[in-house]
Design an enzyme around this catalytic site. Structure first.
Site, PDB file in Angstrom:
ATOM      1  NE  ARG A 159      68.747 -46.143 -24.886  1.00 14.00           N
ATOM      2  CZ  ARG A 159      70.002 -46.444 -24.858  1.00 14.00           C
ATOM      3  NH1 ARG A 159      71.076 -45.586 -24.554  1.00 14.00           N
ATOM      4  NH2 ARG A 159      70.405 -47.869 -25.276  1.00 14.00           N
ATOM      5  CB  CYS A 206      65.466 -51.545 -25.324  1.00 19.37           C
ATOM      6  SG  CYS A 206      66.516 -52.857 -25.834  1.00 19.37           S
TER       7      CYS A 206
HETATM    8  P1  FAD Z   1      60.561 -40.520 -31.765  1.00 17.07           P
HETATM    9  O1  FAD Z   1      60.486 -41.778 -31.399  1.00 17.07           O
HETATM   10  O2  FAD Z   1      59.636 -40.125 -33.005  1.00 17.07           O
HETATM   11  O3  FAD Z   1      60.198 -39.684 -30.544  1.00 17.07           O
HETATM   12  C1  FAD Z   1      60.952 -39.785 -29.250  1.00 17.07           C
HETATM   13  C2  FAD Z   1      60.487 -38.669 -28.265  1.00 17.07           C
HETATM   14  O4  FAD Z   1      61.660 -37.751 -29.026  1.00 17.07           O
HETATM   15  C3  FAD Z   1      59.266 -38.206 -28.329  1.00 17.07           C
HETATM   16  O5  FAD Z   1      58.922 -37.821 -27.053  1.00 17.07           O
HETATM   17  C4  FAD Z   1      59.355 -37.092 -29.373  1.00 17.07           C
HETATM   18  O6  FAD Z   1      58.149 -36.112 -28.945  1.00 17.07           O
HETATM   19  C5  FAD Z   1      60.645 -36.568 -29.060  1.00 17.07           C
HETATM   20  N1  FAD Z   1      61.180 -35.710 -30.409  1.00 17.07           N
HETATM   21  C6  FAD Z   1      61.500 -36.179 -31.377  1.00 17.07           C
HETATM   22  N2  FAD Z   1      61.903 -35.190 -32.262  1.00 17.07           N
HETATM   23  C7  FAD Z   1      61.825 -34.255 -31.404  1.00 17.07           C
HETATM   24  C8  FAD Z   1      62.185 -32.746 -31.966  1.00 17.07           C
HETATM   25  N3  FAD Z   1      62.528 -32.500 -33.271  1.00 17.07           N
HETATM   26  N4  FAD Z   1      62.154 -31.922 -30.971  1.00 17.07           N
HETATM   27  C9  FAD Z   1      61.710 -32.138 -29.612  1.00 17.07           C
HETATM   28  N5  FAD Z   1      61.322 -33.468 -29.486  1.00 17.07           N
HETATM   29  C10 FAD Z   1      61.158 -34.428 -30.209  1.00 17.07           C
HETATM   30  N6  FAD Z   1      67.650 -46.354 -29.012  1.00 17.07           N
HETATM   31  C11 FAD Z   1      68.718 -46.316 -28.473  1.00 17.07           C
HETATM   32  O7  FAD Z   1      69.005 -45.234 -27.632  1.00 17.07           O
HETATM   33  N7  FAD Z   1      69.731 -46.995 -28.704  1.00 17.07           N
HETATM   34  C12 FAD Z   1      69.596 -48.145 -29.679  1.00 17.07           C
HETATM   35  O8  FAD Z   1      70.577 -49.038 -29.879  1.00 17.07           O
HETATM   36  C13 FAD Z   1      68.309 -48.388 -30.182  1.00 17.07           C
HETATM   37  N8  FAD Z   1      68.009 -49.427 -31.030  1.00 17.07           N
HETATM   38  C14 FAD Z   1      66.917 -49.402 -31.804  1.00 17.07           C
HETATM   39  C15 FAD Z   1      66.689 -50.284 -32.668  1.00 17.07           C
HETATM   40  C16 FAD Z   1      65.587 -50.482 -33.350  1.00 17.07           C
HETATM   41  C17 FAD Z   1      65.201 -51.475 -34.207  1.00 17.07           C
HETATM   42  C18 FAD Z   1      64.709 -49.274 -33.000  1.00 17.07           C
HETATM   43  C19 FAD Z   1      63.141 -49.533 -33.734  1.00 17.07           C
HETATM   44  C20 FAD Z   1      64.619 -48.485 -32.093  1.00 17.07           C
HETATM   45  C21 FAD Z   1      66.045 -48.435 -31.508  1.00 17.07           C
HETATM   46  N9  FAD Z   1      66.074 -47.496 -30.495  1.00 17.07           N
HETATM   47  C22 FAD Z   1      67.234 -47.542 -29.827  1.00 17.07           C
HETATM   48  C23 FAD Z   1      65.137 -46.638 -30.083  1.00 17.07           C
HETATM   49  C24 FAD Z   1      64.897 -45.327 -30.750  1.00 17.07           C
HETATM   50  O9  FAD Z   1      65.668 -45.298 -32.094  1.00 17.07           O
HETATM   51  C25 FAD Z   1      65.615 -43.965 -30.308  1.00 17.07           C
HETATM   52  O10 FAD Z   1      64.975 -43.697 -28.708  1.00 17.07           O
HETATM   53  C26 FAD Z   1      65.720 -42.676 -30.847  1.00 17.07           C
HETATM   54  O11 FAD Z   1      66.449 -41.762 -30.324  1.00 17.07           O
HETATM   55  C27 FAD Z   1      64.215 -42.058 -31.172  1.00 17.07           C
HETATM   56  O12 FAD Z   1      64.120 -41.096 -32.224  1.00 17.07           O
HETATM   57  P2  FAD Z   1      62.983 -40.701 -33.019  1.00 17.07           P
HETATM   58  O13 FAD Z   1      63.516 -39.639 -34.033  1.00 17.07           O
HETATM   59  O14 FAD Z   1      62.218 -41.940 -33.613  1.00 17.07           O
HETATM   60  O15 FAD Z   1      61.864 -40.108 -32.093  1.00 17.07           O
HETATM   61  N1  EPU Z   2      70.943 -60.982 -22.726  1.00 16.46           N
HETATM   62  C1  EPU Z   2      70.162 -61.915 -22.470  1.00 16.46           C
HETATM   63  N2  EPU Z   2      68.896 -62.048 -22.806  1.00 16.46           N
HETATM   64  C2  EPU Z   2      68.389 -61.530 -23.703  1.00 16.46           C
HETATM   65  C3  EPU Z   2      68.957 -60.212 -24.015  1.00 16.46           C
HETATM   66  C4  EPU Z   2      70.269 -60.045 -23.477  1.00 16.46           C
HETATM   67  O1  EPU Z   2      70.764 -63.004 -21.745  1.00 16.46           O
HETATM   68  O2  EPU Z   2      67.174 -61.830 -24.266  1.00 16.46           O
HETATM   69  C5  EPU Z   2      72.091 -60.732 -22.042  1.00 16.46           C
HETATM   70  C6  EPU Z   2      73.169 -60.820 -23.313  1.00 16.46           C
HETATM   71  O3  EPU Z   2      73.667 -61.808 -23.588  1.00 16.46           O
HETATM   72  C7  EPU Z   2      74.328 -59.712 -22.813  1.00 16.46           C
HETATM   73  C8  EPU Z   2      73.524 -58.864 -21.787  1.00 16.46           C
HETATM   74  O4  EPU Z   2      72.355 -59.497 -21.517  1.00 16.46           O
HETATM   75  O5  EPU Z   2      75.086 -60.554 -21.888  1.00 16.46           O
HETATM   76  C9  EPU Z   2      73.518 -57.439 -22.572  1.00 16.46           C
HETATM   77  O6  EPU Z   2      72.643 -57.683 -23.609  1.00 16.46           O
HETATM   78  P1  EPU Z   2      72.872 -56.465 -25.255  1.00 16.46           P
HETATM   79  O7  EPU Z   2      74.404 -56.711 -25.490  1.00 16.46           O
HETATM   80  O8  EPU Z   2      71.788 -57.122 -26.197  1.00 16.46           O
HETATM   81  O9  EPU Z   2      72.501 -55.205 -24.420  1.00 16.46           O
HETATM   82  P2  EPU Z   2      71.252 -54.726 -23.708  1.00 16.46           P
HETATM   83  O10 EPU Z   2      71.624 -54.058 -22.352  1.00 16.46           O
HETATM   84  O11 EPU Z   2      70.122 -55.598 -23.917  1.00 16.46           O
HETATM   85  C10 EPU Z   2      71.547 -52.408 -24.772  1.00 16.46           C
HETATM   86  C11 EPU Z   2      70.733 -51.112 -25.237  1.00 16.46           C
HETATM   87  C12 EPU Z   2      70.230 -51.324 -26.653  1.00 16.46           C
HETATM   88  C13 EPU Z   2      71.502 -51.243 -27.574  1.00 16.46           C
HETATM   89  C14 EPU Z   2      72.430 -52.503 -26.776  1.00 16.46           C
HETATM   90  C15 EPU Z   2      73.615 -52.538 -27.851  1.00 16.46           C
HETATM   91  C16 EPU Z   2      69.155 -50.451 -23.486  1.00 16.46           C
HETATM   92  C17 EPU Z   2      67.834 -50.560 -22.730  1.00 16.46           C
HETATM   93  N3  EPU Z   2      69.240 -51.161 -24.423  1.00 16.46           N
HETATM   94  O12 EPU Z   2      70.712 -53.516 -24.807  1.00 16.46           O
HETATM   95  O13 EPU Z   2      69.393 -50.104 -26.838  1.00 16.46           O
HETATM   96  O14 EPU Z   2      71.223 -51.216 -28.844  1.00 16.46           O
HETATM   97  O15 EPU Z   2      72.713 -52.465 -25.629  1.00 16.46           O
HETATM   98  O16 EPU Z   2      74.691 -51.832 -27.250  1.00 16.46           O
HETATM   99  O17 EPU Z   2      70.035 -49.694 -23.001  1.00 16.46           O
HETATM  100  C18 EPU Z   2      67.330 -49.056 -27.085  1.00 16.46           C
HETATM  101  O18 EPU Z   2      67.575 -48.530 -26.493  1.00 16.46           O
HETATM  102  O19 EPU Z   2      66.196 -49.112 -27.715  1.00 16.46           O
HETATM  103  C19 EPU Z   2      68.220 -50.148 -27.498  1.00 16.46           C
HETATM  104  C20 EPU Z   2      67.949 -51.395 -28.645  1.00 16.46           C
END
Ligand code: FAD
Ligand code: EPU
Length: 297
Positions: A159, A206
């Site tokens: 990240r 997250c």
């Molecule tokens: P933005 O949120 O618009 O921007 C994020 C940053 O990137 C900002 O600093 C922005 O200035 C910069 N940026 C964006 N585009 C550019 C560009 N073209 N050039 C330079 N800088 C730029 N993230 C995970 O890693 N794993 C997950 O599993 C995950 N699950 C998600 C689930 C949900 C439901 C939601 C809402 C979000 C989740 N995220 C997850 C977080 C998010 O989707 C990621 O961090 C994603 O990479 C953000 O991309 P974005 O295009 O929305 O960027």
């Molecule tokens: N858990 C709990 N309670 C909760 C949430 C999680 O007990 O409320 C436990 C789960 O049961 C599991 C462990 O914690 O044993 C890990 O949970 P999970 O598999 O949901 O993964 P996470 O570490 O909480 C990460 C990423 C997510 C990504 C998922 C799936 C981060 C901060 N989060 O979550 O990324 O989607 O794994 O791989 O790294 C994001 O970055 O925005 C994001 C959503």
């Protein structure tokens, strides 16, 4: 979209983020190199899909720059394993297309609602894989010029990235691996399963990064914070690391909620979201005109 004459518009940034929080700014939509150069002359923020952003209720005074439709090049993805794509390409569509083309490498990103540029900047991922697994090279506008950098110059970690100040990613080159649609689809099942416990309502994913060896969601859950609520911001019952907007949450609500969580969790939690505006907001990107006084282009 024509390039040179881009008309900035006044928008509420909350409407352009998935959390639906944040005040106004001047939005510059760049459809080509010339308009992107113009847009980035003065200090700015770059907006992707807005899925990892907490924007202040006061908005930001600087420009917000986003890439227009010409930078969303999903249709150019013809199944080649080594491919350049525009930075505004929606990641969910890309993940699906790669699967249909029998190309592996992006399936771990299933369900991440990013644009490609935002996914590079955040090095988006899950435990099944990160964007850095496939990224070879990027193109960016920097100080008014288009430059290319290899992926290993971007400091990509969990990240985290280290883009040069003032950079806007315009394209990214991914190298995928030949597989079959069936195998890639099968690998996606586990990723989809891992997401089943995540809320489907307005959020920014997250809020906190996971501390080494643990899950922030688990820690927040264990501290009894699920359902904790300030105004319309609430810790989701489904997953402790998701702050959801019940309707009219403000950035103040969200901040107070994050503070309440931090007070209850003994481990220090680092914010994953990027923050714009307010005392803790990140600084804007420097505009090139102040750095290169005679200008370019
Ligand atoms: P933005 O949120 O618009 O921007 C994020 C940053 O990137 C900002 O600093 C922005 O200035 C910069 N940026 C964006 N585009 C550019 C560009 N073209 N050039 C330079 N800088 C730029 N993230 C995970 O890693 N794993 C997950 O599993 C995950 N699950 C998600 C689930 C949900 C439901 C939601 C809402 C979000 C989740 N995220 C997850 C977080 C998010 O989707 C990621 O961090 C994603 O990479 C953000 O991309 P974005 O295009 O929305 O960027
Ligand atoms: N858990 C709990 N309670 C909760 C949430 C999680 O007990 O409320 C436990 C789960 O049961 C599991 C462990 O914690 O044993 C890990 O949970 P999970 O598999 O949901 O993964 P996470 O570490 O909480 C990460 C990423 C997510 C990504 C998922 C799936 C981060 C901060 N989060 O979550 O990324 O989607 O794994 O791989 O790294 C994001 O970055 O925005 C994001 C959503």
């Amino acid at each position: 979209m024509s390039g040179a004459a881009i008309a900035p518009e006044r928008v509420r940034l909350g409407a352009l983020t998935t959390l639906k929080v944040g005040g106004e700014a001047e939005l510059w939509t760049a459809g080509d190199e010339a308009s992107l150069r113009e847009a980035t002359a003065e200090p700015f923020f770059v907006l992707g899909a807005g899925s990892n952003l907490l924007v202040s209720d006061a908005g930001v005074a600087e420009r917000v720059v986003r890439l227009g439709p010409p930078y969303a090049t999903l249709t150019a993805f013809d199944g080649a394993a080594d491919v350049w794509l525009g930075a505004a390409t929606p990641l969910p569509g890309l993940v699906r297309r790669a699967q249909r083309a029998g190309l592996s490498g992006l399936e771990g990103l299933l369900g991440v609602p990013a644009q490609l540029g935002g996914a590079v900047t955040m090095n988006a991922g899950t435990r099944f894989g990160s964007l850095s697994d496939t990224l070879v090279e990027v193109e960016m506008m920097l100080d008014g010029d288009l430059v290319r950098l290899p992926a290993d110059a971007l400091g990509l970690r969990y990240r985290h990235s280290e883009l040069p100040p003032g950079a806007v990613l315009t394209r990214a080159r991914l190298r995928l691996t030949a597989s079959t649609p069936e195998r890639v689809a099968a690998a996606m099942i586990a990723v989809d399963d891992a997401r089943k416990g995540q809320p489907k309502v307005k959020s920014a994913g997250c809020a906190f990064k996971n501390p080494a060896g643990d899950s922030a969601g688990r820690l927040i859950d264990r501290a009894g914070c699920k359902g904790l609520r300030v105004g319309d911001a609430m810790i989701a019952h489904e997953h402790g690391n998701f702050v959801i907007n019940l309707g009219a949450a403000t950035s103040r609500d969200v901040d107070d909620l994050l503070e309440a969580v931090r007070e209850r969790v003994s481990v220090a939690l680092e914010l994953e979201w990027r923050r714009w505006g307010g005392a803790d907001g990140e600084p804007p990107q420097p505009g090139w005109s102040a750095r290169t006084p005679r200008g370019k282009g």
